[in-house]
Design a protein around this motif. Structure first.
Motif, PDB file in Angstrom:
ATOM      1  N   THR A 206      11.695  -0.289   1.358  1.00  0.00           N
ATOM      2  CA  THR A 206      10.639   0.100   0.410  1.00  0.00           C
ATOM      3  C   THR A 206       9.344   0.516   1.116  1.00  0.00           C
ATOM      4  O   THR A 206       8.433   1.026   0.472  1.00  0.00           O
ATOM      5  CB  THR A 206      10.285  -1.065  -0.540  1.00  0.00           C
ATOM      6  OG1 THR A 206       9.891  -2.181   0.254  1.00  0.00           O
ATOM      7  CG2 THR A 206      11.435  -1.442  -1.438  1.00  0.00           C
ATOM      8  N   GLY A 207       9.240   0.278   2.420  1.00  0.00           N
ATOM      9  CA  GLY A 207       8.002   0.610   3.130  1.00  0.00           C
ATOM     10  C   GLY A 207       7.145  -0.616   3.399  1.00  0.00           C
ATOM     11  O   GLY A 207       5.942  -0.503   3.633  1.00  0.00           O
ATOM     12  N   LYS A 208       7.779  -1.785   3.413  1.00  0.00           N
ATOM     13  CA  LYS A 208       7.068  -3.048   3.651  1.00  0.00           C
ATOM     14  C   LYS A 208       6.367  -3.046   5.016  1.00  0.00           C
ATOM     15  O   LYS A 208       5.192  -3.416   5.119  1.00  0.00           O
ATOM     16  CB  LYS A 208       8.111  -4.168   3.559  1.00  0.00           C
ATOM     17  CG  LYS A 208       7.696  -5.508   3.956  1.00  0.00           C
ATOM     18  CD  LYS A 208       8.852  -6.453   3.774  1.00  0.00           C
ATOM     19  CE  LYS A 208      10.096  -6.148   4.577  1.00  0.00           C
ATOM     20  NZ  LYS A 208       9.904  -6.203   6.036  1.00  0.00           N
ATOM     21  N   THR A 209       7.064  -2.608   6.050  1.00  0.00           N
ATOM     22  CA  THR A 209       6.462  -2.616   7.390  1.00  0.00           C
ATOM     23  C   THR A 209       5.355  -1.574   7.489  1.00  0.00           C
ATOM     24  O   THR A 209       4.337  -1.791   8.150  1.00  0.00           O
ATOM     25  CB  THR A 209       7.552  -2.379   8.457  1.00  0.00           C
ATOM     26  OG1 THR A 209       8.506  -3.443   8.333  1.00  0.00           O
ATOM     27  CG2 THR A 209       6.988  -2.417   9.864  1.00  0.00           C
ATOM     28  N   LEU A 210       5.528  -0.465   6.815  1.00  0.00           N
ATOM     29  CA  LEU A 210       4.466   0.555   6.773  1.00  0.00           C
ATOM     30  C   LEU A 210       3.181  -0.059   6.208  1.00  0.00           C
ATOM     31  O   LEU A 210       2.087   0.137   6.752  1.00  0.00           O
ATOM     32  CB  LEU A 210       4.919   1.736   5.913  1.00  0.00           C
ATOM     33  CG  LEU A 210       3.926   2.875   5.690  1.00  0.00           C
ATOM     34  CD1 LEU A 210       4.651   4.214   5.664  1.00  0.00           C
ATOM     35  CD2 LEU A 210       3.158   2.711   4.390  1.00  0.00           C
ATOM     36  N   VAL A 211       3.315  -0.836   5.149  1.00  0.00           N
ATOM     37  CA  VAL A 211       2.139  -1.455   4.518  1.00  0.00           C
ATOM     38  C   VAL A 211       1.563  -2.549   5.424  1.00  0.00           C
ATOM     39  O   VAL A 211       0.351  -2.604   5.645  1.00  0.00           O
ATOM     40  CB  VAL A 211       2.512  -2.022   3.129  1.00  0.00           C
ATOM     41  CG1 VAL A 211       1.382  -2.862   2.555  1.00  0.00           C
ATOM     42  CG2 VAL A 211       2.859  -0.886   2.173  1.00  0.00           C
ATOM     43  N   ALA A 212       2.434  -3.403   5.975  1.00  0.00           N
ATOM     44  CA  ALA A 212       1.948  -4.510   6.824  1.00  0.00           C
ATOM     45  C   ALA A 212       1.200  -3.970   8.042  1.00  0.00           C
ATOM     46  O   ALA A 212       0.109  -4.454   8.382  1.00  0.00           O
ATOM     47  CB  ALA A 212       3.121  -5.389   7.256  1.00  0.00           C
TER      48      ALA A 212
END
Ligand code: SF4
Ligand code: SF4
Length: 296
Positions: free
Chosen positions: A29-35
């Motif tokens: 979902t893009g979790k690492t992109l956000v973190a």
């Protein structure tokens, strides 16, 4: 894990340092992109810790590029039975919730891959026949990249127990810093272990039926944990408003939306952080951090 009284002390002091978990009900979902974007947008005037608790597949380092210069091994205590003392009473097998030890007539078997190292069998053995020996299940690495201190856990290939590694990653939490935790995807034990003790949890989702289903599951987990949360919707523009409608009807704040954009996808595929590839996103992530501060 940071103790609750320590969390409370930080709030009473009025500090803006927070522990923010970044989770998602499903992978991709893009979790690492956000973190990583959140960590990079804060590093300008903050000391930031980024903990990669996605220990089966840690990848925050691809964007942060820390110089990992310290490594420690993580062990779990596995029972070792002294059969000269054992009476084969079966109490150890009875107490083991994971079927990791079995007693068959005059034989006793330990299955290290199932053992959670809880120590119950050795504690309860009436003959003191069980000692423990450490089994390495993974490592913790720490390193810096500018103002960001990175800590990542790596579970050894073939090992199944992520929580002990995650607990060891979280022992590095420095309450003086803003802490961002990249949580494994899903809603199982490693997710709960990663989120526990956070001031806030950001749930990253996408506007699809799968995204909505898994967001729903993640929300239920957070309600049980009693941790405040908000949503980031990634890849908006897919013409599916159900995630938005769900958040609205449940009173869940949507704190940021990231559009479906080929430029963002390209940056991600090259390991270039969003806030560096498109600098205007830095301000948006700082606003996200401020909004979280108002909600905590
Ligand atoms: S509890 Fe102790 S004595 Fe009983 S079977 Fe297990 S190891 Fe042997
Ligand atoms: S340490 Fe705990 S999980 Fe491992 S065999 Fe003993 S009781 Fe079972």
């Amino acid at each position: 894990m940071l103790q609750p009284e320590l969390l409370q002390m930080r709030h009473e002091d009025g500090e803006r340092s927070m522990i923010i978990s970044v989770a998602s009900g499903k992978g991709g979902t893009g979790k690492t992109l956000v973190a990583t974007s959140l960590a990079l947008s804060l590093k300008v005037d903050n000391k930031v810790q980024l903990l990669d608790c996605d220990v089966e597949e840690p990848n925050a380092h691809i964007f942060i590029k820390p110089d990992f210069n310290h490594k420690e091994q993580v062990f779990v205590p596995i029972p070792k039975v002294d059969e000269t003392k054992c009476t084969y009473c079966g109490k150890c097998a009875e107490v083991c919730a994971y079927n990791a030890i079995a007693v068959m007539l005059k034989h006793i078997l330990v299955f290290p891959e199932l053992c959670h190292g809880c120590g119950a069998c050795s504690y309860l053995c009436p003959e003191s026949a069980i000692s423990e020996e450490g089994k390495e299940i993974g490592i913790i690495e720490t390193g810096n990249s500018g103002n960001i201190v990175s800590v990542r856990g790596k579970l050894n290939v073939g090992e199944a127990m992520a929580p002990p590694i995650i607990r060891n990653v979280k022992k590095h939490i420095d309450p003086e810093m803003s802490v961002i935790i990249d949580v494994p995807p899903g809603t199982s034990c490693p997710v709960i272990e990663s989120i526990k003790g956070s001031d806030f949890c950001l749930l990253v989702t996408e506007p699809t039926p799968f995204g909505l289903n898994d967001l729903n599951l993640a929300v239920e987990v957070l309600k049980k944990l009693g941790i405040p949360y908000g949503v980031v919707i990634n890849r908006t523009g897919l013409a599916d408003e159900k995630v938005n409608d769900y958040c609205h009807s449940e009173g869940i704040p949507v704190l940021l939306t990231i559009p479906l954009d080929i430029k963002i996808a390209n940056l991600y595929s090259k390991g270039i952080p969003l806030v560096e590839g498109i600098p205007e996103w830095q301000e948006r992530f700082r606003e996200l951090f401020n909004k979280i501060g108002e909600l905590v």
